[in-house]
Scaffold this active site. Structure first.
Site, PDB file in Angstrom:
ATOM      1  N   LYS A 278      70.994  14.582  -9.138  1.00 40.00           N
ATOM      2  CA  LYS A 278      72.002  15.783  -9.382  1.00 40.00           C
ATOM      3  C   LYS A 278      71.306  16.756 -10.578  1.00 40.00           C
ATOM      4  O   LYS A 278      71.325  15.777 -11.713  1.00 40.00           O
ATOM      5  CB  LYS A 278      73.414  15.101  -9.558  1.00 40.00           C
ATOM      6  CG  LYS A 278      74.010  14.548  -8.606  1.00 40.00           C
ATOM      7  CD  LYS A 278      75.481  13.828  -9.021  1.00 40.00           C
ATOM      8  CE  LYS A 278      76.344  13.283  -7.986  1.00 40.00           C
ATOM      9  NZ  LYS A 278      77.438  12.297  -8.239  1.00 40.00           N
TER      10      LYS A 278
ATOM     11  N   HIS B 208      88.765  11.537  -4.294  1.00 40.07           N
ATOM     12  CA  HIS B 208      88.668  13.082  -3.642  1.00 40.07           C
ATOM     13  C   HIS B 208      89.742  13.134  -2.463  1.00 40.07           C
ATOM     14  O   HIS B 208      89.564  14.229  -1.886  1.00 40.07           O
ATOM     15  CB  HIS B 208      87.391  13.052  -2.857  1.00 40.07           C
ATOM     16  CG  HIS B 208      86.150  13.318  -3.772  1.00 40.07           C
ATOM     17  ND1 HIS B 208      84.759  13.549  -3.171  1.00 40.07           N
ATOM     18  CD2 HIS B 208      85.809  13.302  -4.990  1.00 40.07           C
ATOM     19  CE1 HIS B 208      83.970  13.812  -4.379  1.00 40.07           C
ATOM     20  NE2 HIS B 208      84.880  13.777  -5.229  1.00 40.07           N
TER      21      HIS B 208
ATOM     22  N   ASP C 216      79.802   6.478   0.530  1.00 41.69           N
ATOM     23  CA  ASP C 216      79.820   6.610  -0.961  1.00 41.69           C
ATOM     24  C   ASP C 216      80.906   6.029  -1.406  1.00 41.69           C
ATOM     25  O   ASP C 216      81.958   6.535  -1.405  1.00 41.69           O
ATOM     26  CB  ASP C 216      79.703   7.996  -1.584  1.00 41.69           C
ATOM     27  CG  ASP C 216      79.852   7.990  -3.155  1.00 41.69           C
ATOM     28  OD1 ASP C 216      79.811   7.035  -3.744  1.00 41.69           O
ATOM     29  OD2 ASP C 216      79.974   9.101  -3.922  1.00 41.69           O
TER      30      ASP C 216
ATOM     31  N   ASP D  20      74.187   5.846  -8.324  1.00 42.26           N
ATOM     32  CA  ASP D  20      74.641   6.984  -8.750  1.00 42.26           C
ATOM     33  C   ASP D  20      75.008   6.983 -10.113  1.00 42.26           C
ATOM     34  O   ASP D  20      74.361   7.310 -11.108  1.00 42.26           O
ATOM     35  CB  ASP D  20      75.612   8.003  -7.820  1.00 42.26           C
ATOM     36  CG  ASP D  20      76.158   9.189  -8.313  1.00 42.26           C
ATOM     37  OD1 ASP D  20      75.434   9.735  -9.272  1.00 42.26           O
ATOM     38  OD2 ASP D  20      77.023   9.473  -7.958  1.00 42.26           O
TER      39      ASP D  20
ATOM     40  N   GLU E 146      85.055  19.061  -1.227  1.00 42.55           N
ATOM     41  CA  GLU E 146      83.799  19.185  -0.697  1.00 42.55           C
ATOM     42  C   GLU E 146      83.812  19.612   0.793  1.00 42.55           C
ATOM     43  O   GLU E 146      82.864  19.563   1.443  1.00 42.55           O
ATOM     44  CB  GLU E 146      82.834  18.066  -0.909  1.00 42.55           C
ATOM     45  CG  GLU E 146      82.696  17.751  -2.172  1.00 42.55           C
ATOM     46  CD  GLU E 146      82.197  16.631  -2.650  1.00 42.55           C
ATOM     47  OE1 GLU E 146      81.412  15.592  -2.025  1.00 42.55           O
ATOM     48  OE2 GLU E 146      81.783  16.114  -3.926  1.00 42.55           O
TER      49      GLU E 146
ATOM     50  N   GLU F  27      83.525   8.772   0.061  1.00 45.38           N
ATOM     51  CA  GLU F  27      83.140   9.640   1.074  1.00 45.38           C
ATOM     52  C   GLU F  27      82.430   8.996   2.130  1.00 45.38           C
ATOM     53  O   GLU F  27      81.790   8.067   1.986  1.00 45.38           O
ATOM     54  CB  GLU F  27      81.881  10.363   0.214  1.00 45.38           C
ATOM     55  CG  GLU F  27      81.608  11.770   0.293  1.00 45.38           C
ATOM     56  CD  GLU F  27      80.713  12.523  -0.561  1.00 45.38           C
ATOM     57  OE1 GLU F  27      79.720  12.922  -0.005  1.00 45.38           O
ATOM     58  OE2 GLU F  27      80.821  12.239  -1.846  1.00 45.38           O
TER      59      GLU F  27
ATOM     60  N   LYS G  77      72.729  15.827   0.078  1.00 45.40           N
ATOM     61  CA  LYS G  77      74.324  16.021   0.634  1.00 45.40           C
ATOM     62  C   LYS G  77      74.744  17.173  -0.033  1.00 45.40           C
ATOM     63  O   LYS G  77      74.426  17.310  -1.560  1.00 45.40           O
ATOM     64  CB  LYS G  77      75.214  14.630   0.314  1.00 45.40           C
ATOM     65  CG  LYS G  77      75.240  14.369  -1.269  1.00 45.40           C
ATOM     66  CD  LYS G  77      76.470  13.095  -1.225  1.00 45.40           C
ATOM     67  CE  LYS G  77      76.642  12.613  -2.670  1.00 45.40           C
ATOM     68  NZ  LYS G  77      77.566  11.621  -2.634  1.00 45.40           N
TER      69      LYS G  77
ATOM     70  N   GLU H 225      76.162   4.399  -1.092  1.00 41.44           N
ATOM     71  CA  GLU H 225      75.864   4.763  -2.394  1.00 41.44           C
ATOM     72  C   GLU H 225      76.995   4.032  -3.355  1.00 41.44           C
ATOM     73  O   GLU H 225      78.219   4.016  -2.770  1.00 41.44           O
ATOM     74  CB  GLU H 225      76.076   6.276  -2.322  1.00 41.44           C
ATOM     75  CG  GLU H 225      75.814   6.865  -3.691  1.00 41.44           C
ATOM     76  CD  GLU H 225      76.338   8.428  -3.579  1.00 41.44           C
ATOM     77  OE1 GLU H 225      76.963   9.148  -4.643  1.00 41.44           O
ATOM     78  OE2 GLU H 225      76.206   8.951  -2.935  1.00 41.44           O
TER      79      GLU H 225
ATOM     80  N   SER I 275      83.711  12.873  -9.917  1.00 40.79           N
ATOM     81  CA  SER I 275      83.602  11.505 -10.405  1.00 40.79           C
ATOM     82  C   SER I 275      82.076  11.369 -11.083  1.00 40.79           C
ATOM     83  O   SER I 275      81.206  11.556 -10.615  1.00 40.79           O
ATOM     84  CB  SER I 275      83.583  10.637  -8.961  1.00 40.79           C
ATOM     85  OG  SER I 275      82.569  11.004  -8.266  1.00 40.79           O
TER      86      SER I 275
ATOM     87  N   HIS J  26      74.798  17.737  -4.450  1.00 47.51           N
ATOM     88  CA  HIS J  26      75.631  18.852  -4.885  1.00 47.51           C
ATOM     89  C   HIS J  26      76.679  17.916  -5.750  1.00 47.51           C
ATOM     90  O   HIS J  26      76.467  16.915  -6.092  1.00 47.51           O
ATOM     91  CB  HIS J  26      76.438  19.508  -3.845  1.00 47.51           C
ATOM     92  CG  HIS J  26      77.348  18.696  -3.068  1.00 47.51           C
ATOM     93  ND1 HIS J  26      78.191  19.110  -2.427  1.00 47.51           N
ATOM     94  CD2 HIS J  26      77.195  17.295  -2.963  1.00 47.51           C
ATOM     95  CE1 HIS J  26      78.966  18.292  -1.755  1.00 47.51           C
ATOM     96  NE2 HIS J  26      78.355  17.177  -2.135  1.00 47.51           N
TER      97      HIS J  26
END
Length: 423
Positions: free
Chosen positions: A340, A155, A242, A315, A205, A164, A391, A288, A43, A368
């Protein structure tokens, strides 16, 4: 020591999703050798630095031979003979060589691989661990692991809109204990899912992706796991979310369609009211991307409403780029930025993004990507940046565990000098 760059080379390897990525090798005149591997996101924000892909038949167009070739030719030629300890010079030489705003000519994956490998080589040459080389001798704070435990959105294939749900062991006394808190709760959640006949397979993840009936059930399952693992919700462990709101905002503006859970179409204010309900009801400590990347007014409204209670992280709207973070600071959109390395493409620019957050009194959340490698650069980098939280995935999948194990090693190396705290 003679930390002059002698050679730079790269090759195409596979990331944790089986997609090609770049591995880079650097050798210095003093015989030091280092290697780094570049992660890849699923994403992604529209303004991220460009990952150069070949776009041909190999690997369904995802090959990185052109990026590898750029390392082996142009980049190597420009950097051989330079001092590896001058990271800023190395990185800005590559930025100038690329000549685009978004690293689209040489590829952010080519540039970042070299940037990371040079930093590692300089640290080895200076006989320092990477976290101390990048962060100085006072780099002793081990981040709180915000562990991905349950997935939805892009995800997962389930009826959860948000991407998330993370467990945050802010009540633990040390990183070692914090990691234990979240790992135990992760395994407890697996048992609960199994007993309810829900899927215990994991996403990219390592988080579970059960077919929950709605978004609330996802949170309630996590709280059940916290209690069953004999921890106290909101005291020992809290939840971070998230939303990855881009994934349910077709125009990246203030129109949302929470189709996965059946909530349907919503405006920004509907979404904020729903968030208020959750914040009243559940121990949520960080949120997030609660709105989509183009919805700056939404970020402002969300931060104004909840920013004194929780960490509001941008983000997709910031993409680790000081240009966008500066805008967010000026208008009060968020009070923290996700960081990131591969969103911006060099170690130096990532450090500059962290510095901008710090100077504004913001927090910053190291992260990550969903396509990872066994490279542990991020663990050292998180300690060097003194950010307080990170994270890097769940309590399974080797490429995620490698980072956690490296943090355990760093905490052990610091022999009681390490710090661990949420704020």
């Amino acid at each position: 020591m003679n930390s002059i760059i002698k050679s730079i080379s790269a090759l195409e390897i596979l990331d944790s999703r089986g997609n090609p990525t770049v591995r880079t090798y650097v050798t210095l005149e003093d015989g030091t050798q280092s290697v780094s591997s570049v992660p890849s996101g699923a994403s992604t924000g529209q303004n991220e630095a460009v990952e150069l892909r070949d776009g041909e038949k190999r690997y369904n167009g995802a090959g990185v031979q052109n990026a590898v070739n750029n390392v082996n030719t142009e980049i190597a030629k420009a950097l051989i003979g330079k001092n590896a300890s001058n990271q800023k010079d190395i990185d800005y030489t590559m930025i100038a060589l690329d000549g685009t705003d978004n690293k689209s000519r040489l590829g952010a994956n080519a540039i970042l691989g070299v940037s990371m490998a040079v930093a590692k080589a300089a640290a080895i040459s200076a006989n320092l661990p990477l976290y101390a080389y990048l962060g100085g001798t006072n780099a002793v704070r081990i981040p709180v692991p915000c562990m991905n435990i349950l997935n939805g959105g892009e995800h997962a294939d389930n009826s959860v809109d948000f991407q998330e749900f993370m467990l945050v062991p802010h009540g633990a006394p040390t990183f070692k204990e914090g990691l234990r808190y979240v790992a135990e709760t992760f395994h407890t959640l697996k048992g609960i899912l199994k007993s309810k006949g829900m899927a215990t397979s994991v996403g990219d993840e390592g988080g579970f992706a059960p077919n929950c009936s709605n978004n609330e059930e996802a949170i309630e399952l996590i709280i059940e796991a916290i209690n069953k693992a004999n921890y106290k919700p909101g005291i020992d462990l809290s939840i971070a979310i998230d939303s990855a709101a881009n994934s349910f905002s077709p125009n990246l503006d203030d129109n949302y369609d929470l189709a996965w859970s059946g909530l349907g179409k919503m405006t920004t204010s509907d979404l904020i009211e729903k968030s208020a309900e959750w914040l009243e009801k559940y121990p949520i400590i960080l949120w997030e991307d609660p709105v989509s990347e183009g919805d700056w007014d939404g970020y402002i409204a969300f931060t104004k409403r909840f920013g004194d209670k929780i960490e509001v992280v941008g983000d997709d709207n910031f993409v680790t780029n000081t240009k966008y973070i500066k805008k967010g600071i000026a208008i009060g959109a968020c009070n923290s930025a996700l960081i990131k390395l591969n969103q911006i493409g060099t170690v130096t620019e990532t450090i500059e993004a962290v510095r901008m957050c710090r100077e504004a009194g913001w927090r910053y959340f190291l992260s990550h990507r969903s396509g990872e490698t066994e490279d542990t650069f991020l663990a050292d980098f998180a300690v060097a940046m003194d950010g307080g939280h990170l994270k890097t995935g769940s309590a399974c999948r080797g490429e995620r565990i490698a980072k956690y194990n490296r943090l355990l090693e760093i905490e052990h190396e610091l022999k009681g000098r390490s710090e661990y705290r949420w704020k």
